[in-house]
Scaffold this active site. Sequence first.
Site, short mmCIF file in Angstrom:
data_model
loop_
_atom_site.label_atom_id
_atom_site.label_comp_id
_atom_site.label_asym_id
_atom_site.label_seq_id
_atom_site.Cartn_x
_atom_site.Cartn_y
_atom_site.Cartn_z
N LYS A 13 2.48 -5.51 4.64
CA LYS A 13 1.76 -6.70 5.13
C LYS A 13 2.01 -7.92 4.24
O LYS A 13 2.33 -8.99 4.73
CB LYS A 13 0.24 -6.43 5.17
CG LYS A 13 -0.19 -5.30 6.08
CD LYS A 13 -1.70 -5.12 6.09
CE LYS A 13 -2.28 -4.74 4.73
NZ LYS A 13 -1.83 -3.42 4.23
N ARG A 127 5.90 0.46 -5.91
CA ARG A 127 5.50 -0.96 -5.89
C ARG A 127 5.24 -1.46 -7.30
O ARG A 127 4.59 -0.80 -8.11
CB ARG A 127 4.22 -1.14 -5.04
CG ARG A 127 3.66 -2.55 -5.15
CD ARG A 127 2.84 -2.97 -3.96
NE ARG A 127 1.57 -2.28 -3.86
CZ ARG A 127 0.70 -2.50 -2.87
NH1 ARG A 127 0.99 -3.35 -1.90
NH2 ARG A 127 -0.42 -1.83 -2.83
N ARG A 171 -7.25 5.54 -0.47
CA ARG A 171 -7.12 4.30 0.31
C ARG A 171 -6.59 4.57 1.72
O ARG A 171 -6.98 3.91 2.67
CB ARG A 171 -6.22 3.30 -0.42
CG ARG A 171 -6.91 2.72 -1.65
CD ARG A 171 -5.94 2.07 -2.59
NE ARG A 171 -5.30 0.91 -2.00
CZ ARG A 171 -4.18 0.39 -2.46
NH1 ARG A 171 -3.57 0.93 -3.50
NH2 ARG A 171 -3.67 -0.67 -1.88
P1 ADP Z 1 -2.90 -3.36 0.04
O1 ADP Z 1 -2.10 -4.61 0.23
O2 ADP Z 1 -2.16 -2.33 -0.73
O3 ADP Z 1 -3.49 -2.82 1.30
P2 ADP Z 1 -4.94 -5.13 -0.88
O4 ADP Z 1 -4.41 -5.98 -1.95
O5 ADP Z 1 -5.00 -5.69 0.50
O6 ADP Z 1 -4.12 -3.77 -0.88
O7 ADP Z 1 -6.39 -4.61 -1.23
C1 ADP Z 1 -6.67 -4.00 -2.47
C2 ADP Z 1 -8.13 -3.60 -2.48
O8 ADP Z 1 -8.96 -4.76 -2.35
C3 ADP Z 1 -8.57 -2.70 -1.33
O9 ADP Z 1 -8.32 -1.32 -1.59
C4 ADP Z 1 -10.07 -3.00 -1.25
O10 ADP Z 1 -10.78 -2.35 -2.31
C5 ADP Z 1 -10.11 -4.49 -1.57
N1 ADP Z 1 -10.06 -5.31 -0.33
C6 ADP Z 1 -9.06 -6.17 0.03
N2 ADP Z 1 -9.34 -6.74 1.21
C7 ADP Z 1 -10.53 -6.23 1.62
C8 ADP Z 1 -11.35 -6.42 2.76
N3 ADP Z 1 -10.99 -7.24 3.78
N4 ADP Z 1 -12.51 -5.72 2.84
C9 ADP Z 1 -12.90 -4.89 1.85
N5 ADP Z 1 -12.16 -4.66 0.76
C10 ADP Z 1 -10.99 -5.32 0.63
P1 ADP Z 2 0.88 -4.12 1.80
O1 ADP Z 2 0.62 -5.58 1.56
O2 ADP Z 2 0.79 -3.73 3.25
O3 ADP Z 2 0.04 -3.24 0.94
P2 ADP Z 2 3.43 -4.59 0.44
O4 ADP Z 2 4.00 -5.77 1.15
O5 ADP Z 2 2.87 -4.82 -0.91
O6 ADP Z 2 2.39 -3.82 1.39
O7 ADP Z 2 4.59 -3.49 0.36
C1 ADP Z 2 4.35 -2.21 -0.28
C2 ADP Z 2 5.58 -1.79 -1.09
O8 ADP Z 2 6.68 -1.51 -0.22
C3 ADP Z 2 6.09 -2.88 -2.03
O9 ADP Z 2 6.62 -2.24 -3.18
C4 ADP Z 2 7.18 -3.57 -1.25
O10 ADP Z 2 8.15 -4.17 -2.10
C5 ADP Z 2 7.77 -2.42 -0.45
N1 ADP Z 2 8.23 -2.80 0.90
C6 ADP Z 2 7.74 -3.78 1.72
N2 ADP Z 2 8.40 -3.83 2.90
C7 ADP Z 2 9.34 -2.84 2.83
C8 ADP Z 2 10.35 -2.37 3.75
N3 ADP Z 2 10.50 -2.90 4.98
N4 ADP Z 2 11.11 -1.33 3.36
C9 ADP Z 2 10.94 -0.76 2.14
N5 ADP Z 2 10.03 -1.15 1.23
C10 ADP Z 2 9.22 -2.18 1.56
#
Ligand code: ADP
Ligand code: ADP
Length: 214
Positions: A13, A127, A171
């Site tokens: 994302k 990551r 998660r």
């Molecule tokens: P990822 O990109 O790996 O999904 P985020 O950076 O979006 O992780 O979120 C990291 C943590 O921040 C989540 O596991 C949660 O604890 C908190 N968080 C982020 N966005 C929200 C939300 N909209 N509602 C509740 N908790 C959130």
């Molecule tokens: P989210 O915000 O949904 O938690 P991230 O954008 O942080 O996810 O991506 C999670 C991990 O996967 C990061 O280490 C990122 O560099 C890697 N990644 C993102 N998109 C791709 C892809 N299309 N193929 C392989 N690895 C990816």
Amino acid sequence: MKIIMLGAPGAGKGTQAKLISEKYGIPHISTGDIFRANIKNDTELGKKAKVYMDKGELVPDELTCELVVDRIAQDDCKKGFILDGFPRTIPQADALKEALQQRGEAMDFAIDIDVPDDFIINRMGGRRACPNCGATYHIVNIPPKKEGLCDVCGSPLVLRDDDQPETVKKRLDVYHAQTEPLIDYYKKEGILRKVDGTQEMEQVFAAITSVLGE
Ligand code: ADP
Ligand code: ADP
Ligand code: ZN
């Protein structure tokens, strides 16, 4: 254009939201980044959020909704915005809908980046994040130009506390229980678009731009 990024933790994302933000010139709003900035600055919100984030749980809706509603009311959001990591629960989706309705507006697209759980474990393990500017890399798939250092600002990259394997499992459970129902929610609203998130970053982005238009 007002866009929601849906998908499991690690689906890509944030990576895609950054690309969309650059191409379409609209702000990228990541609730995770906002919480991490608050933790870094040791604010009251940061202290509260950290307790949940470290356990892999969601920060309560009361601490999250108002933050986003205030953020999207700012001037730079007039042309649109990308929500990354929000909404994550049905009450959050309802709060967003209500806030927009009051302004006579609505979200345009909810893009579901579809990635199966077994891919996620690998992506999260590799990551690496920049604690200074928030840029994200993957040690194998999307490596920085200089090993261990951020391309943007040169800071040493870290494995996020909540990207440890046990926390990632938790998660994912939380995602399936609380966030996945939003796929149906936005299907009913008629704005859900699914893209195959297992492809390479560029291909995922091409699929997204073909949804959003040039
Ligand atoms: P990822 O990109 O790996 O999904 P985020 O950076 O979006 O992780 O979120 C990291 C943590 O921040 C989540 O596991 C949660 O604890 C908190 N968080 C982020 N966005 C929200 C939300 N909209 N509602 C509740 N908790 C959130
Ligand atoms: P989210 O915000 O949904 O938690 P991230 O954008 O942080 O996810 O991506 C999670 C991990 O996967 C990061 O280490 C990122 O560099 C890697 N990644 C993102 N998109 C791709 C892809 N299309 N193929 C392989 N690895 C990816
Ligand atoms: Zn950086």
